[in-house]
Write an enzyme that holds these catalytic residues in place. Structure first.
Site, PDB file in Angstrom:
ATOM      1  N   GLU A   1       0.814  -1.202   0.000  1.00  0.00           N
ATOM      2  CA  GLU A   1       0.000   0.000   0.000  1.00  0.00           C
ATOM      3  C   GLU A   1       0.855   1.263   0.000  1.00  0.00           C
ATOM      4  O   GLU A   1       0.529   2.251  -0.670  1.00  0.00           O
ATOM      5  CB  GLU A   1      -0.932   0.015   1.223  1.00  0.00           C
ATOM      6  CG  GLU A   1      -1.936  -1.125   1.254  1.00  0.00           C
ATOM      7  CD  GLU A   1      -1.444  -2.331   2.035  1.00  0.00           C
ATOM      8  OE1 GLU A   1      -2.263  -2.973   2.703  1.00  0.00           O
ATOM      9  OE2 GLU A   1      -0.219  -2.623   1.972  1.00  0.00           O
TER      10      GLU A   1
ATOM     11  N   ARG B   1      20.037 -20.818 -10.252  1.00  0.00           N
ATOM     12  CA  ARG B   1      20.848 -20.318 -11.362  1.00  0.00           C
ATOM     13  C   ARG B   1      19.921 -19.788 -12.451  1.00  0.00           C
ATOM     14  O   ARG B   1      18.843 -20.323 -12.680  1.00  0.00           O
ATOM     15  CB  ARG B   1      21.734 -21.427 -11.942  1.00  0.00           C
ATOM     16  CG  ARG B   1      22.729 -22.017 -10.971  1.00  0.00           C
ATOM     17  CD  ARG B   1      23.703 -22.964 -11.671  1.00  0.00           C
ATOM     18  NE  ARG B   1      23.022 -24.071 -12.337  1.00  0.00           N
ATOM     19  CZ  ARG B   1      22.644 -25.192 -11.748  1.00  0.00           C
ATOM     20  NH1 ARG B   1      22.872 -25.368 -10.447  1.00  0.00           N
ATOM     21  NH2 ARG B   1      22.044 -26.147 -12.435  1.00  0.00           N
TER      22      ARG B   1
END
Length: 383
Positions: free
Chosen positions: A69, A223
């Protein structure tokens, strides 16, 4: 079990298309925080101005940082005044490492808040009441099921007091995880293997057992995923037989070795250890999960072999199954799943398939247990 608010439920079913589009966008934004917000939830927020134009977007990017928010309000600036906020989780109502979002929305001049999932934690909930008390039109339940699915890890931790567990496996169409000689590289495609790295990046921890540790010497680090937070690599090795040169013990990602109470670990100086009692020669599934939750682990990707998967399934500790099925047949070799304590067909664990997509030449199927038992919320929402 939380009773549905009939007004909120009706509102969700009758929601205008603009509300649905904004909330769906908030759910997409929330997913960007997977793997980096733990132990907090993933949350997305969209702000529209009084004319319904999107003027601000945000998501919770990391634990301890601004909430969704706040990011969205900063992006919107003065255009938020008189507007609507769409949030995937009930705005928080207390001050932790960050301030209460309910108050921030009020101060920004937001006059309407639509949120998907009520906060199940009584220590952090109450944001909706604060908003209503300030005269903000507030409603709940819009796309609640979709938003809850995206926040399954945190919600599981709050409701069950343990991490959410995903069992990932790769197999041929006839269910073999390796050939008769034990070879398994590679059953699935390069595209599927890359997708597994995405799953790792979205998880707090990746878990294997001693058999996989000895047979495959897995690395388990992420990876090929830009900006990924490396998950905690966890190996269950009751007798601490792992070699000091094992790939999982390098410095590419943090590692936790789980061993029996009496295991000799003198050959593993500097390795982080968790010693647990053995039950019939094994480390108990729920003993392990109970110790991971206080460490901030909210999601576990189970990448172990068929025996470990069977133990988790037998213990009722698998919340999601992701299978990568290769268009290949072996006819012999180990199955993807070993004994899970199921003795006859009536005891089969029935699943609901939530997704089936092609990944390269393979098929990725995602499924969840067909029946779940709700548990009251007892955990604490961290900030």
């Amino acid at each position: 079990m939380r009773q549905e608010d009939p007004v909120a439920t009706h509102a969700a079913h009758a929601a205008p298309d603009a509300d649905i589009r904004a909330m769906r966008r908030a759910i997409e934004l929330a997913a960007r925080g997977l793997g980096s917000t733990s132990p907090n939830p993933v949350v997305g927020c969209v702000i529209t101005d009084p004319a319904g134009t999107v003027v601000g977007e945000g998501w919770h990017e990391r634990a301890g940082g601004p909430h969704a928010e706040v990011h969205a309000l900063r992006a919107a600036g003065e255009a938020a005044r008189g507007g609507t906020a769409y949030v995937t989780l009930e705005p928080c109502n207390h001050t932790g490492r960050t301030g209460p979002c309910a108050r921030a929305l009020v101060e920004a001049g937001i006059i309407r808040v639509v949120y998907a999932v009520p906060d199940p934690n009584p220590q952090a909930s109450g944001g909706a009441a604060t908003l209503r008390g300030a005269g903000v039109d507030t409603s709940a339940g819009l796309l609640e099921e979709e938003a809850a699915a995206g926040n399954a890890a945190w919600l599981t931790s709050v409701r069950l007091g343990r991490p959410h567990v995903t069992w990932k496996y790769a197999a041929t169409l006839d269910g073999r995880s390796a050939a008769a000689d034990g070879s398994s590289r590679w059953i699935t495609s390069a595209e599927s293997r890359a997708d597994v790295h995405r799953l790792r990046a979205e998880s707090d921890a990746v878990l294997v057992g001693g058999g996989t540790l000895r047979a495959d010497d897995p690395h388990l680090a992420v990876r090929g995923v830009a900006g990924a937070t490396q998950p905690l690599r966890i190996a269950l090795d009751t007798r601490a037989t792992v070699r000091p040169t094992a790939r999982i013990l390098d410095d590419a990602a943090p590692t936790l070795l789980v061993v029996g109470e009496d295991a000799d670990t003198r050959h593993l100086p500097g390795v982080e250890l968790l010693r647990l009692p053995l039950r019939d020669g094994r480390i108990g599934v729920h003993d392990l999960l109970a110790h991971l939750n206080p460490l901030g682990v909210r999601s576990v990707l189970l990448e172990g072999g068929p025996t470990l998967a069977g133990a988790f399934l037998e213990g009722g500790a698998v919340d999601r199954v992701i299978g990568y099925l290769a268009p290949a047949l072996l006819g012999a070799g180990p199955a993807a799943l070993a004994d899970a304590g199921i003795k006859n067909i009536s005891g089969a664990l029935r699943l609901d398939i939530t997704e089936a997509v092609r990944v390269g030449p393979d098929l990725r199927i995602t499924a969840v247990p067909a029946a779940t038992v709700p548990v009251p919320a007892t955990a604490t929402k961290e900030h």
